[in-house]
Design a protein around this motif. Structure first.
Motif, PDB file in Angstrom:
ATOM      1  N   VAL A  55       0.679  -1.281   0.008  1.00  0.00           N
ATOM      2  CA  VAL A  55       0.065   0.065  -0.069  1.00  0.00           C
ATOM      3  C   VAL A  55       1.053   1.303   0.087  1.00  0.00           C
ATOM      4  CG1 VAL A  55      -1.533   1.583   1.567  1.00  0.00           C
ATOM      5  CG2 VAL A  55      -2.032  -1.320   1.052  1.00  0.00           C
ATOM      6  N   ALA A  56       2.064   1.449   0.783  1.00  0.00           N
ATOM      7  CA  ALA A  56       3.010   2.362   0.663  1.00  0.00           C
ATOM      8  C   ALA A  56       3.303   2.625  -0.614  1.00  0.00           C
ATOM      9  CB  ALA A  56       3.988   2.274   1.989  1.00  0.00           C
ATOM     10  N   ARG A  57       3.865   1.689  -1.270  1.00  0.00           N
ATOM     11  CA  ARG A  57       4.346   1.882  -2.462  1.00  0.00           C
ATOM     12  C   ARG A  57       3.434   2.278  -3.705  1.00  0.00           C
ATOM     13  NH1 ARG A  57       6.945  -3.619  -3.859  1.00  0.00           N
ATOM     14  NH2 ARG A  57       7.003  -4.305  -1.771  1.00  0.00           N
ATOM     15  N   ALA A  58       2.232   1.795  -3.469  1.00  0.00           N
ATOM     16  CA  ALA A  58       1.057   2.182  -4.231  1.00  0.00           C
ATOM     17  C   ALA A  58       0.799   3.435  -4.131  1.00  0.00           C
ATOM     18  CB  ALA A  58       0.014   1.244  -4.230  1.00  0.00           C
ATOM     19  N   ARG A  59       0.900   4.132  -3.044  1.00  0.00           N
ATOM     20  CA  ARG A  59       0.456   5.639  -2.625  1.00  0.00           C
ATOM     21  C   ARG A  59       1.657   6.414  -3.395  1.00  0.00           C
ATOM     22  NH1 ARG A  59      -1.919   6.443   3.436  1.00  0.00           N
ATOM     23  NH2 ARG A  59      -4.051   5.551   3.016  1.00  0.00           N
ATOM     24  N   GLY A  60       2.998   5.979  -3.022  1.00  0.00           N
ATOM     25  CA  GLY A  60       4.190   6.637  -3.520  1.00  0.00           C
ATOM     26  C   GLY A  60       4.201   6.910  -5.045  1.00  0.00           C
ATOM     27  N   GLU A  61       3.606   5.859  -5.803  1.00  0.00           N
ATOM     28  CA  GLU A  61       3.603   6.185  -7.192  1.00  0.00           C
ATOM     29  C   GLU A  61       2.792   7.307  -7.886  1.00  0.00           C
ATOM     30  OE1 GLU A  61       5.096   1.498  -7.937  1.00  0.00           O
ATOM     31  OE2 GLU A  61       3.070   1.921  -8.961  1.00  0.00           O
TER      32      GLU A  61
END
Length: 73
Positions: free
Chosen positions: A67-73
């Motif tokens: 989820v953190a990586r998906a938000r960062g993109e």
């Protein structure tokens, strides 16, 4: 790392050391064998009940990381 550091590897002893005690033969040590099995059983008794919680925490960290990586993109 410099070239000098590569030459600092341990070397083979130049002289054979003799000892007073006889060499060790391949025999079983029953006391240490029993102790090892006891430690294994004790660890299994402690860790098997905790395994579901360990898996849940591992899965939650994977989900939060995704989820953190998906938000960062």
């Amino acid at each position: 790392m410099s070239a000098e550091d590569a030459d600092d590897e341990p070397s083979v002893p130049e002289k054979v050391l003799r000892t007073v005690t006889p060499g060790v033969t391949g025999k079983r040590n029953i006391e240490m064998d029993a102790l090892g099995w006891g430690i294994l059983v004790g660890m299994l008794i402690l860790l098997v009940p905790l395994l579901p919680f360990i898996i849940i925490v591992w899965l939650l960290t994977k989900v939060f990381d995704f989820v953190a990586r998906a938000r960062g993109e």
